[in-house]
Design an enzyme around this catalytic site. Structure first.
Site, PDB file in Angstrom:
ATOM      1  N   PHE A 122      -4.971  60.985 -56.789  1.00 57.61           N
ATOM      2  CA  PHE A 122      -4.894  61.694 -55.512  1.00 57.61           C
ATOM      3  C   PHE A 122      -3.538  61.392 -54.899  1.00 57.61           C
ATOM      4  CE2 PHE A 122      -5.915  61.882 -50.873  1.00 57.61           C
ATOM      5  CZ  PHE A 122      -6.424  63.171 -50.804  1.00 57.61           C
ATOM      6  N   LEU A 124      -1.280  62.033 -51.890  1.00 64.33           N
ATOM      7  CA  LEU A 124      -1.102  62.492 -50.514  1.00 64.33           C
ATOM      8  C   LEU A 124       0.016  61.713 -49.814  1.00 64.33           C
ATOM      9  CD1 LEU A 124      -2.031  64.130 -48.026  1.00 64.33           C
ATOM     10  CD2 LEU A 124      -3.765  62.376 -47.614  1.00 64.33           C
ATOM     11  N   SER A 131      -0.248  57.335 -42.438  1.00 64.88           N
ATOM     12  CA  SER A 131      -1.391  57.675 -41.590  1.00 64.88           C
ATOM     13  C   SER A 131      -1.312  59.105 -41.058  1.00 64.88           C
ATOM     14  CB  SER A 131      -1.480  56.687 -40.430  1.00 64.88           C
ATOM     15  OG  SER A 131      -1.751  55.376 -40.893  1.00 64.88           O
ATOM     16  N   THR A 157      -2.527  55.562 -56.533  1.00 59.68           N
ATOM     17  CA  THR A 157      -3.429  54.805 -57.398  1.00 59.68           C
ATOM     18  C   THR A 157      -3.665  55.537 -58.711  1.00 59.68           C
ATOM     19  OG1 THR A 157      -4.541  53.866 -55.468  1.00 59.68           O
ATOM     20  CG2 THR A 157      -5.715  53.754 -57.565  1.00 59.68           C
ATOM     21  N   HIS A 343     -14.757  26.520 -48.798  1.00 57.37           N
ATOM     22  CA  HIS A 343     -14.228  25.817 -49.973  1.00 57.37           C
ATOM     23  C   HIS A 343     -13.202  24.752 -49.602  1.00 57.37           C
ATOM     24  CE1 HIS A 343     -16.123  29.023 -52.297  1.00 57.37           C
ATOM     25  NE2 HIS A 343     -15.798  28.398 -53.413  1.00 57.37           N
ATOM     26  N   GLU A 368      -6.982  54.717 -47.813  1.00 58.94           N
ATOM     27  CA  GLU A 368      -7.904  55.782 -47.405  1.00 58.94           C
ATOM     28  C   GLU A 368      -8.164  55.744 -45.901  1.00 58.94           C
ATOM     29  OE1 GLU A 368     -11.117  56.836 -49.941  1.00 58.94           O
ATOM     30  OE2 GLU A 368     -10.142  56.026 -51.708  1.00 58.94           O
ATOM     31  N   THR A 370      -6.298  53.491 -42.471  1.00 62.98           N
ATOM     32  CA  THR A 370      -6.324  52.134 -41.932  1.00 62.98           C
ATOM     33  C   THR A 370      -7.434  51.982 -40.897  1.00 62.98           C
ATOM     34  OG1 THR A 370      -4.822  52.666 -40.108  1.00 62.98           O
ATOM     35  CG2 THR A 370      -3.816  51.971 -42.193  1.00 62.98           C
TER      36      THR A 370
END
Length: 385
Positions: A122, A124, A131, A157, A343, A368, A370
């Protein structure tokens, strides 16, 4: 039509076994090699993971949104790189074609996507456009029966693995109304890839720039065959993707909580298990309560998503998907932070899985949309209502 309960339960059991027996043992390999072993990718294809959300008529499994979220929750409990291998096929890479594509486009591309033969990405985001997606600069100029595309996409991605892109470009004037969605084969002359991004976490995932220089794409490759509606397609796709990521965030939180509880049971200080100290129990309890709240939101929103008209925008569901994305990804960050705290010094050492999970989960609040974009979507919806 989504699989019935019995069929889905069989798939869920198979996925859980695959995660436990194949993926979790390979986590260190992925972290060290910064890649997912090819043999595991082939196993994913045979299991049908590349076609989870694609209808059976196109060779997929056709999960409902609620079923997809359940699978995403399980996949969140291992290295996020594994899900990323097929995540764009299941979600933002293929959903534009599924929701708004022509019958011919669906027949041509979706069966290959579902089998894993074709990996979709994808495209964009751009160097100066994140944004504010409606301000994208990549141009698509009409030339007979073709469009000529020029521009640069960023942080894409699966771009190094992709066989095709669902790519947004400007065919008209300024604003959202001038944007069209294209299916662009990755081997088109004029496409080049930037160097792989080196990221804070999520090693094994692949992102890079996609540069387009006078790339000729048939006009028939505009999704739906109609220019100027690409922004609407992108927003519908992102609604589903945000809900999927919300479920994934809950899965990561569950893994962190499991690791933290196990450590708290074993680690001893002052002659006692640290899990018997009330302040440690408080951190575990806060994580459990927030996880329960987040997962409840996901299930409720997924049910509403399944009840709406398929492929149509629903403002209420979109707002609730943003609520889930906002809360669940922020929640996962808080749970991971507490996990490191439980931890102690060991949580900062890579030998313990919470160190990786802490880094990996940070990205969920960014891509996808913020957290701040989700706040804007929710706020604007409330003011309109």
């Amino acid at each position: 039509m989504a699989p019935d309960t019995e069929s889905f339960d069989l798939l869920l059991t198979a996925v859980q076994r695959f995660i436990a027996e194949r993926l979790v043992p390979a986590e260190n390999t992925v972290e060290e090699a910064d890649d997912v072993p090819a043999v595991i990718v082939e196993e994913m294809k045979r299991m049908g993971l590349f076609g989870l959300s694609i209808p059976e008529e196109y060779g997929g499994i056709g999960l409902s949104m609620r079923q997809e979220c359940r699978i995403a929750f399980e996949l969140g409990q291992t290295s996020l790189a594994f899900r990323s291998v097929f995540g764009t096929n299941v979600g933002i890479g293929s959903q534009g074609i599924l929701m708004d594509g022509t019958p011919e486009q669906k027949r041509k591309f979706l069966p290959r996507v579902a089998s894993g033969e074709l990996v979709m990405s994808f495209a964009l985001t751009e160097p100066d456009v994140g944004s504010d997606a409606s301000a994208l600069q990549t141009r698509a100029e009409i030339d007979g029966g073709f469009y000529v595309l020029s521009g640069t996409k960023r942080f894409i991605t699966n771009a190094p693995r992709a066989g095709a892109f669902t790519l947004m470009a400007r065919t008209g004037g300024p604003g959202a109304g001038g944007i069209s969605a294209f299916i662009v084969p990755a081997n088109s002359p004029g496409i080049s890839l930037g160097k792989p991004d080196k990221k804070m976490g999520q090693r094994g995932t692949k992102t890079c720039d996609v540069v387009l220089e006078q790339v000729r794409v048939p006009a028939a490759n505009i999704i739906g065959g109609v220019p100027g509606v690409g922004f609407k397609t992108a927003m519908k796709v992102l609604d589903r993707g945000r809900l999927h990521l919300s479920a994934l965030a809950c899965g990561v939180a569950q893994r962190v909580l499991n690791e933290s509880v196990a450590y708290a049971r074993e680690r001893r200080q002052f002659g006692e298990r640290i899990g018997d100290f009330q302040l440690v129990q408080a951190m575990l309890a806060d994580s459990q309560a927030e996880l329960y709240a987040g997962w409840s939101m996901v299930q409720d929103c997924a049910q509403r998503y399944d009840a709406k008209s398929p492929g149509l925008f629903n403002a209420d569901v979109s707002m609730r998907a943003s609520c889930a994305k906002l809360f669940c990804t922020e929640m996962a960050g808080r749970v991971a932070d507490r996990g490191v705290q439980v931890h102690g010094g060991a949580g900062y050492i890579s030998e313990y899985k919470v160190e990786r999970l802490y880094r990996d989960v940070r990205l969920l609040r960014l891509y996808e949309g913020t957290t701040q974009i989700q706040q804007l979507i929710i706020g604007r919806h409330l003011m309109r209502e």
